[in-house]
Design an enzyme around this catalytic site. Structure first.
Site, PDB file in Angstrom:
ATOM      1  N   CYS A   4       6.274  65.283  66.330  1.00  0.00           N
ATOM      2  CA  CYS A   4       5.116  64.465  65.956  1.00  0.00           C
ATOM      3  C   CYS A   4       4.613  63.714  67.186  1.00  0.00           C
ATOM      4  CB  CYS A   4       5.493  63.479  64.849  1.00  0.00           C
ATOM      5  SG  CYS A   4       4.207  62.257  64.531  1.00  0.00           S
ATOM      6  N   ASP A  30      -7.588  54.981  70.860  1.00  0.00           N
ATOM      7  CA  ASP A  30      -7.801  56.400  70.578  1.00  0.00           C
ATOM      8  C   ASP A  30      -8.241  57.104  71.857  1.00  0.00           C
ATOM      9  OD1 ASP A  30      -8.422  58.119  67.718  1.00  0.00           O
ATOM     10  OD2 ASP A  30      -9.201  58.939  69.593  1.00  0.00           O
ATOM     11  N   HIS A  46       7.862  57.269  60.402  1.00  0.00           N
ATOM     12  CA  HIS A  46       7.039  58.456  60.171  1.00  0.00           C
ATOM     13  C   HIS A  46       6.854  58.746  58.688  1.00  0.00           C
ATOM     14  CE1 HIS A  46       5.372  62.470  61.084  1.00  0.00           C
ATOM     15  NE2 HIS A  46       5.871  62.744  59.890  1.00  0.00           N
ATOM     16  N   ASN A  86      -7.590  59.102  57.339  1.00  0.00           N
ATOM     17  CA  ASN A  86      -7.862  60.447  56.831  1.00  0.00           C
ATOM     18  C   ASN A  86      -6.606  61.037  56.225  1.00  0.00           C
ATOM     19  OD1 ASN A  86     -10.585  60.521  57.760  1.00  0.00           O
ATOM     20  ND2 ASN A  86      -9.817  60.853  59.839  1.00  0.00           N
ATOM     21  N   HIS A  97       0.860  61.977  60.838  1.00  0.00           N
ATOM     22  CA  HIS A  97       1.630  60.718  60.869  1.00  0.00           C
ATOM     23  C   HIS A  97       0.613  59.666  60.475  1.00  0.00           C
ATOM     24  CE1 HIS A  97       4.670  57.907  63.031  1.00  0.00           C
ATOM     25  NE2 HIS A  97       3.694  57.110  62.577  1.00  0.00           N
ATOM     26  N   HIS A  99      -1.987  57.058  60.063  1.00  0.00           N
ATOM     27  CA  HIS A  99      -2.613  56.172  61.043  1.00  0.00           C
ATOM     28  C   HIS A  99      -3.893  55.625  60.440  1.00  0.00           C
ATOM     29  CE1 HIS A  99      -3.826  60.336  61.746  1.00  0.00           C
ATOM     30  NE2 HIS A  99      -5.015  59.891  62.123  1.00  0.00           N
ATOM     31  N   HIS A 101      -7.502  54.293  61.542  1.00  0.00           N
ATOM     32  CA  HIS A 101      -8.513  54.119  62.588  1.00  0.00           C
ATOM     33  C   HIS A 101      -9.129  52.728  62.430  1.00  0.00           C
ATOM     34  CE1 HIS A 101      -8.942  58.457  63.752  1.00  0.00           C
ATOM     35  NE2 HIS A 101      -8.470  58.641  62.532  1.00  0.00           N
TER      36      HIS A 101
HETATM   37  P1  AMP Z   1      -7.205  62.121  62.479  1.00  0.00           P
HETATM   38  O1  AMP Z   1      -8.233  63.182  62.732  1.00  0.00           O
HETATM   39  O2  AMP Z   1      -7.619  61.118  61.435  1.00  0.00           O
HETATM   40  O3  AMP Z   1      -5.841  62.718  62.211  1.00  0.00           O
HETATM   41  O4  AMP Z   1      -7.119  61.267  63.808  1.00  0.00           O
HETATM   42  C1  AMP Z   1      -6.279  61.568  64.871  1.00  0.00           C
HETATM   43  C2  AMP Z   1      -6.778  60.779  66.034  1.00  0.00           C
HETATM   44  O5  AMP Z   1      -5.775  60.762  67.014  1.00  0.00           O
HETATM   45  C3  AMP Z   1      -8.047  61.332  66.690  1.00  0.00           C
HETATM   46  O6  AMP Z   1      -9.059  60.336  66.654  1.00  0.00           O
HETATM   47  C4  AMP Z   1      -7.600  61.645  68.108  1.00  0.00           C
HETATM   48  O7  AMP Z   1      -8.606  61.384  69.068  1.00  0.00           O
HETATM   49  C5  AMP Z   1      -6.392  60.741  68.268  1.00  0.00           C
HETATM   50  N1  AMP Z   1      -5.411  61.185  69.238  1.00  0.00           N
HETATM   51  C6  AMP Z   1      -4.838  62.403  69.319  1.00  0.00           C
HETATM   52  N2  AMP Z   1      -3.951  62.431  70.324  1.00  0.00           N
HETATM   53  C7  AMP Z   1      -3.952  61.214  70.895  1.00  0.00           C
HETATM   54  C8  AMP Z   1      -3.257  60.606  71.975  1.00  0.00           C
HETATM   55  N3  AMP Z   1      -2.356  61.299  72.710  1.00  0.00           N
HETATM   56  N4  AMP Z   1      -3.513  59.310  72.280  1.00  0.00           N
HETATM   57  C9  AMP Z   1      -4.420  58.618  71.562  1.00  0.00           C
HETATM   58  N5  AMP Z   1      -5.113  59.129  70.521  1.00  0.00           N
HETATM   59  C10 AMP Z   1      -4.881  60.402  70.186  1.00  0.00           C
END
Ligand code: AMP
Length: 113
Positions: A4, A30, A46, A86, A97, A99, A101
């Site tokens: 993850c 992000d 997680h 989401n 995982h 999260h 936003h």
């Molecule tokens: P989701 O589409 O809701 O699963 O959002 C995942 C988010 O994680 C997206 O906005 C990506 O830009 C962000 N993301 C993916 N990898 C990384 C990373 N290594 N560091 C920071 N943000 C990330």
């Protein structure tokens, strides 16, 4: 979870810009911001999404949101902010995982989809 990406970020195995950390969560920037302030609140434990959340994890998430409410000024969210989480394919969840936003730093559009 071994594979993850957010667990790896939480453990410091992958670089990120952490803006806050405590026992329950980290908040990072992000990597592909969609607003002047675009943060991700990551519970350290997680679980994939809000549907899989246990009662204990829900309590932790509540603490995280309460803490977030105290960080508004230092995170540049004085004007307001939007929280989005989401879940699943229709919502285009890309990281399994949970999260949240955190979007702000400008006047956001009214449209969600
Ligand atoms: P989701 O589409 O809701 O699963 O959002 C995942 C988010 O994680 C997206 O906005 C990506 O830009 C962000 N993301 C993916 N990898 C990384 C990373 N290594 N560091 C920071 N943000 C990330």
């Amino acid at each position: 979870m071994n594979d993850c990406i957010f667990c790896k970020i939480i453990k410091g195995e992958i670089p990120s810009t952490k803006v806050y950390e405590d026992n329950d969560m980290v908040i990072i920037k992000d990597i592909a911001p969609q607003a002047p302030v675009h943060l991700l609140l990551l519970p350290k434990e997680h679980f994939a999404n809000i549907v899989e959340m246990t009662d204990a994890q829900a309590q932790t998430l509540g603490r995280c949101l309460k803490k977030l409410s105290t960080l508004v000024d230092e995170l540049g969210l004085q004007g307001g902010f939007r929280l989005v989480s989401n879940k699943g394919a229709d919502a285009c969840q890309s990281v399994e995982h949970l999260h949240i936003h955190v979007l702000g730093g400008t006047k956001l559009t009214e449209k969600m989809g």
